[in-house]
Motif scaffolding. Structure first.
Motif, PDB file in Angstrom:
ATOM      1  N   PRO A 142       0.823  -1.212   0.000  1.00  0.00           N
ATOM      2  CA  PRO A 142       0.000   0.000   0.000  1.00  0.00           C
ATOM      3  C   PRO A 142       0.859   1.265   0.000  1.00  0.00           C
ATOM      4  CG  PRO A 142       0.030  -0.973   2.187  1.00  0.00           C
ATOM      5  CD  PRO A 142       0.838  -1.883   1.306  1.00  0.00           C
ATOM      6  N   TYR A 143       0.373   2.319  -0.659  1.00  0.00           N
ATOM      7  CA  TYR A 143       1.123   3.584  -0.736  1.00  0.00           C
ATOM      8  C   TYR A 143       0.273   4.746  -0.233  1.00  0.00           C
ATOM      9  CZ  TYR A 143       4.544   1.029  -3.480  1.00  0.00           C
ATOM     10  OH  TYR A 143       5.483   0.132  -3.884  1.00  0.00           O
ATOM     11  N   GLY A 144      -0.268   4.589   0.970  1.00  0.00           N
ATOM     12  CA  GLY A 144      -1.184   5.585   1.505  1.00  0.00           C
ATOM     13  C   GLY A 144      -0.600   6.990   1.601  1.00  0.00           C
TER      14      GLY A 144
ATOM     15  N   PHE B 108       3.958  -2.400   7.071  1.00  0.00           N
ATOM     16  CA  PHE B 108       3.455  -1.612   8.202  1.00  0.00           C
ATOM     17  C   PHE B 108       3.101  -0.187   7.781  1.00  0.00           C
ATOM     18  CE2 PHE B 108       6.776  -4.603   9.601  1.00  0.00           C
ATOM     19  CZ  PHE B 108       5.932  -5.567  10.148  1.00  0.00           C
ATOM     20  N   ASP B 109       2.656  -0.029   6.526  1.00  0.00           N
ATOM     21  CA  ASP B 109       2.225   1.255   5.980  1.00  0.00           C
ATOM     22  C   ASP B 109       3.245   2.384   6.178  1.00  0.00           C
ATOM     23  OD1 ASP B 109       0.495   2.685   4.416  1.00  0.00           O
ATOM     24  OD2 ASP B 109      -0.550   3.592   6.123  1.00  0.00           O
ATOM     25  N   ALA B 110       4.518   2.035   6.283  1.00  0.00           N
ATOM     26  CA  ALA B 110       5.546   3.075   6.340  1.00  0.00           C
ATOM     27  C   ALA B 110       6.208   3.153   4.974  1.00  0.00           C
ATOM     28  CB  ALA B 110       6.583   2.749   7.400  1.00  0.00           C
ATOM     29  N   ALA B 111       6.634   4.356   4.596  1.00  0.00           N
ATOM     30  CA  ALA B 111       7.252   4.511   3.287  1.00  0.00           C
ATOM     31  C   ALA B 111       8.604   3.808   3.233  1.00  0.00           C
ATOM     32  CB  ALA B 111       7.408   5.992   2.962  1.00  0.00           C
ATOM     33  N   TRP B 112       9.411   3.990   4.262  1.00  0.00           N
ATOM     34  CA  TRP B 112      10.795   3.495   4.199  1.00  0.00           C
ATOM     35  C   TRP B 112      10.864   1.989   4.071  1.00  0.00           C
ATOM     36  CZ3 TRP B 112      12.851   0.021   7.653  1.00  0.00           C
ATOM     37  CH2 TRP B 112      12.148  -0.162   8.849  1.00  0.00           C
ATOM     38  N   SER B 113       9.834   1.284   4.578  1.00  0.00           N
ATOM     39  CA  SER B 113       9.908  -0.172   4.599  1.00  0.00           C
ATOM     40  C   SER B 113       9.133  -0.812   3.462  1.00  0.00           C
ATOM     41  CB  SER B 113       9.376  -0.682   5.929  1.00  0.00           C
ATOM     42  OG  SER B 113       8.028  -0.276   6.076  1.00  0.00           O
ATOM     43  N   SER B 114       8.706  -0.034   2.469  1.00  0.00           N
ATOM     44  CA  SER B 114       7.937  -0.668   1.400  1.00  0.00           C
ATOM     45  C   SER B 114       8.873  -1.420   0.464  1.00  0.00           C
ATOM     46  CB  SER B 114       7.094   0.362   0.655  1.00  0.00           C
ATOM     47  OG  SER B 114       7.889   1.106  -0.211  1.00  0.00           O
ATOM     48  N   PHE B 115       8.311  -2.382  -0.237  1.00  0.00           N
ATOM     49  CA  PHE B 115       9.093  -3.320  -1.044  1.00  0.00           C
ATOM     50  C   PHE B 115      10.127  -2.627  -1.923  1.00  0.00           C
ATOM     51  CE2 PHE B 115       9.979  -5.938  -4.690  1.00  0.00           C
ATOM     52  CZ  PHE B 115      10.068  -7.220  -4.185  1.00  0.00           C
ATOM     53  N   GLY B 116       9.680  -1.614  -2.659  1.00  0.00           N
ATOM     54  CA  GLY B 116      10.558  -0.973  -3.631  1.00  0.00           C
ATOM     55  C   GLY B 116      11.737  -0.259  -3.001  1.00  0.00           C
ATOM     56  N   ARG B 117      11.643   0.076  -1.720  1.00  0.00           N
ATOM     57  CA  ARG B 117      12.766   0.750  -1.068  1.00  0.00           C
ATOM     58  C   ARG B 117      13.697  -0.238  -0.383  1.00  0.00           C
ATOM     59  NH1 ARG B 117      10.952   6.606   1.376  1.00  0.00           N
ATOM     60  NH2 ARG B 117       9.419   7.149  -0.208  1.00  0.00           N
TER      61      ARG B 117
END
Ligand code: HEM
Ligand code: HEM
Lengths: 244, 545
Positions: A142-144, B108-117
């Motif tokens: 998700p990219y909220g 966990f809906d955080a930007a830093w831990s998203s797959f692409g990063r």
């Protein structure tokens, strides 16, 4: 003297060895890369090709920042099943203004080279906020925060300028109005909106991509970018299909 | 460790650190509205920490002249510990990435831990953090032994090791913040790239300066590979990273190349990062530690020559096999395919040379897990290069490209070859460096070996299965002539394999943690006995020459 005898000598000289490695390793790249810049047929002509608007470029940069390219390719190969699944195969000219290219190497998700106009803006917004709301089995994160973050606008002129330095034909007017055009493209009924189609063509999407006309969010930028993918030129639709 | 530096070197080191700290401050101030400012602070903090370390021994007496009769191994020792730390970090992130493909909400809906990063944090962490540090540490060790010369000074090796790790820190912290060029294996932005060039040039100069003082007339095979690794990586890095920053106080830049030229440059880089980072450097390791550990000379000197020049010349043509059926002109694809297939010859020459070196020492392989690590590495090297040459054939690539088959191939090479040869070499070199008869626990090496084997096999078989299934589902037609499966159908079919891969990865990670513990305990054993540096003597591994 045998070749091994020669080598027996070469490996006694550090400098000689260094030079030999550099020469041996340079040939392949020179033969394969240099001609790509000089042979005209490498990139097809496409007079209708337009550059990215500042908003789309900002969206592209967010696409890069989030690493979307790690799961999505933007390169439809010349294979029958790909053409039937995703549309006409990709031409070189279509990524001519892509610094860097985002062809990708892995399809954890589907190819996006022709995703522009395939879905509605609302679909994209819902999908980016929580992919599993629209595609139950999806593995996409998700990219909220794209909806929560305001788009950083101030430097857009610098971005266009840097792009011009590496060869993208942005005009002075486009550079000077970069911020205005970004706001305008996402705010349909505003004063800023009028200049956008003047500078980037009538076909440019001018919409509140994220559904909120008042503010320009990162979501606006990403959706504007996704909606233009595959639509900067018509060239691919005109080329006779000869997929294998 | 600081006491080993001469007083001049300590002074020079201090100047460099102060200059670096000031540069960091400038970055922090000028880039306060941009992520580059955060990196400025990172540079400042790292400089201050190192200044404190330096201050600790700054006023110690000058080291004795007798040191010049000994090898200088402190940087290698630190490099090996740091490499193991990066291994654990990089593989932990890798396994997290793997679990995210099983349970996508593990961000966990955080930007830093998203797959692409975090995916580039994994690749950079393992390739550059783990692999790079292991290469630097072992290259210093091998270089001195095979030339019978001490490193030229005490400062520049530290500059290379620590400067390189600063590069890794900037790179990975950058991805978490969203700074990336998006070019695979070349993600760090322009300022990190410039810094790496400075470090890398210093690295090669250490090589040349040591070689200039060598007491062996011939340069040993291992050094050919280490030198090719340093040189060619420099060429690749500089060309592929040419870019125009939007401003000197901002992180973002635009690649100098676009579209098809950019794609070709990137994969010329990408494939040869595989060739010269993940292959040549580690072959250097293998050519020294394997014969040493087995107590046997390299099987064939001539085979070494053929495979070295074959690899150096031919790999550079092969990058276009990453771009089959794309908008890249057909003639370039064909060249790439042809050279990739021919590459099998020098690749298998190396693998054969390694395995035949073990011929006559099979009883040692049976009893010694360290040597077994190296033997399995050579086997996986043979396997993954065979697989690579096969996948480079256009028709095969039409199926494998974009699928998990590529990921399976990558990890057959990365886990089976790169990681195994590194662990084997580390288990060999740690007791030598710390002057111990053996590692703290041979039993734990056995454990590590079997965990690594199980992990690699589970990982690779899972990805072969999922990749082939995926590729076939994408191109299957039903009787009415339309595609049988939606994209989502293929994704659902991957689920069990993604689970298996994440589990296999966990085993591999556990093995690495055990290895780290074993290294630390060996160092502790050494701490109880006072050990000096090893004297410079004539006993290079070049027994085969
Ligand atoms: C615990 C061990 C490891 C695990 C669980 C792991 C897991 C992963 C995962 C899940 C991916 C992403 C695949 C995808 O996007 O579908 C990946 C990619 C990658 N990993 Fe690992 N990995 C491990 C160890 C290593 C090591 C030791 C290396 C290198 C020395 C390595 C090199 C790479 C590379 C180069 C890629 C990118 C592949 C590509 O773009 O095709 N990995 N890894
Ligand atoms: C003769 C030797 C080799 C050849 C010809 C070869 C060939 C290939 C081919 C054809 C691909 C797939 C490209 C695609 O479809 O996208 C590939 C990917 C890859 N190979 Fe190899 N390979 C070789 C050896 C190795 C070794 C020893 C490693 C060590 C780790 C390795 C690491 C990788 C990586 C990391 C990728 C993924 C690149 C990406 O898409 O991000 N290869 N290789």
């Amino acid at each position: 003297m045998s070749i091994f005898g020669l080598h027996y000598k070469l490996e006694r000289s550090a400098i000689g060895f260094t030079l030999a490695v550099i020469v041996a390793a340079s040939i392949g790249g020179l033969v394969e890369i240099a001609p790509l810049f000089t042979i005209d047929e490498t990139v097809e002509p496409a007079p209708d090709m337009r550059v990215y608007t500042p908003l789309e470029l900002a969206g592209r940069n967010i696409y890069i920042r989030e690493g979307c390219y790690a799961c999505h390719s933007q390169m439809i190969r010349t294979l029958r099943d790909e053409v039937e699944r995703y549309g006409p195969y990709s031409l070189a000219v279509e990524s001519k203004y892509d610094h860097p290219m985002l062809w990708g190497s892995k399809r954890t998700g589907p190819d996006l080279a022709r995703v522009g106009s395939k879905y509605s803006d609302q679909w994209h917004v819902a999908h980016l906020i929580n992919p599993r709301d629209v595609v139950v089995e999806s593995k996409m994160p998700p990219y909220g925060w794209l909806m929560r973050n305001k788009l950083e606008l101030n430097d857009l002129g610098l971005h266009l300028k840097a792009m011009r330095k590496v060869g993208v034909p942005y005009s002075d007017a486009q550079i000077a109005n970069a911020v205005k055009d970004a706001i305008g493209q996402a705010s349909p009924d505003s004063d800023e909106a009028t200049g956008v189609s003047e500078r980037y063509g009538e076909a440019t999407n001018v919409r509140a991509f994220d559904g909120l006309p008042g503010t320009v969010t990162e979501m606006d930028a990403v959706v504007a970018y996704l909606q233009i993918l595959g639509r900067l030129t018509d060239a691919a639709h005109k080329t006779p299909m000869k997929a294998e | 460790m600081v006491t080993q530096l001469t007083q001049n070197e300590r002074f020079l080191g201090l100047i460099i650190l102060i200059a670096l700290g000031c540069l960091g401050l400038v970055m922090a101030a000028a880039g306060q509205h941009d992520p580059i400012g955060m990196h400025g602070w990172l540079v400042v903090v790292c400089s201050i920490v190192m200044i404190f370390v330096l201050a600790n021994g700054y006023f110690a007496p000058e080291p004795s002249e007798a040191r010049l009769e000994h090898y200088y191994d402190d940087p290698s020792k630190v490099g090996i510990v740091v490499a193991m730390l990066w291994a654990i970090f990089g593989m932990f992130i890798g396994d997290w990435v793997a679990w995210q493909l099983v349970y996508p909400d593990l961000t966990f809906d955080a930007a830093w831990s998203s797959f692409g990063r975090i995916r580039p944090a994994h690749t950079t962490g393992v390739i550059f953090g783990f692999g790079g540090n292991a290469l630097i540490a072992t290259s210093f060790h091998v270089l001195q032994r095979t030339t019978r010369a001490r490193l030229p000074d005490q400062l520049s090796p530290w500059f290379v090791l620590l400067g390189y790790n600063l590069f890794c820190l900037i790179a990975i912290s950058g991805y978490f913040m969203g700074i990336t060029q998006s070019k695979e294996y070349a993600e760090p932005e322009w300022y990190a790239d410039i810094w790496l060039v400075i470090v890398w040039v210093t690295y090669f100069l250490i090589y040349l300066r040591t070689l200039a003082r060598r007491r062996e007339p011939h340069i040993y095979v291992a050094n050919w590979y280490y030198m090719a690794f340093i040189l060619v990586v420099a060429i690749l890095h500089i060309v592929n990273n040419l870019a125009m920053p939007i401003a000197w106080n901002q992180a973002k830049s635009y690649s100098a190349f676009s579209g098809v030229q950019d794609a070709m440059t990137q994969w010329w880089y990408g494939h040869n990062a595989v060739a010269f980072f993940l292959t040549a450097g580690f072959l250097g390791m293998m050519y020294y530690y394997m014969p040493k550990r087995a107590g046997r000379p390299i099987f064939s000197y001539r085979l070494s020559i053929i495979s070295f020049w074959g690899i150096t010349f031919m790999y550079m043509w092969a990058g276009s096999h990453h771009l089959h059926y794309t908008a890249l002109p057909h003639w370039v694809q064909t060249l790439g395919m042809t050279f990739s297939v021919m590459l099998l010859v020098p690749s298998w020459a190396s693998a054969t040379n390694a395995l035949l070196t073990l011929n006559g020492a099979w009883h040692k392989v049976r009893d010694d897990a360290t040597l077994r690590f190296m033997m399995m590495a050579a086997i996986f090297y043979g396997l993954s290069t065979f697989e690579g040459s096969f996948m480079a054939i256009r028709a095969v690539n039409s199926l494998s490209h974009y699928t998990d088959w590529t990921v399976g191939h990558v990890h057959a090479g990365a886990l089976g070859w790169v990681a195994l040869i590194t662990f084997g070499s580390i288990y060999a070199v740690v007791p030598w460096l710390w002057k111990q008869p053996r590692m703290y626990s041979p039993k734990l090496i056995e454990w590590h070996f079997w965990l690594a084997m199980a992990g690699t096999l589970i990982y690779v078989f899972a990805m072969w299965n999922s990749g082939v299934i995926q590729g076939l589902m994408w191109r299957t037609y039903n009787e009415s002539g339309t595609l049988s499966y939606s994209f989502i159908d293929s994704l659902v079919a991957m689920h069990p394999y993604y689970f298996a891969r994440a589990f296999g990865g966990l085993l591999f990670l556990l093995g690495a943690i055990i290895g780290f513990y074993n290294v630390l305990m060996t160092i502790r054993m050494a701490a109880n006995v006072e050990t000096g540096d090893e004297a410079v003597i004539g006993n290079p591994a070049a027994a085969g020459e």
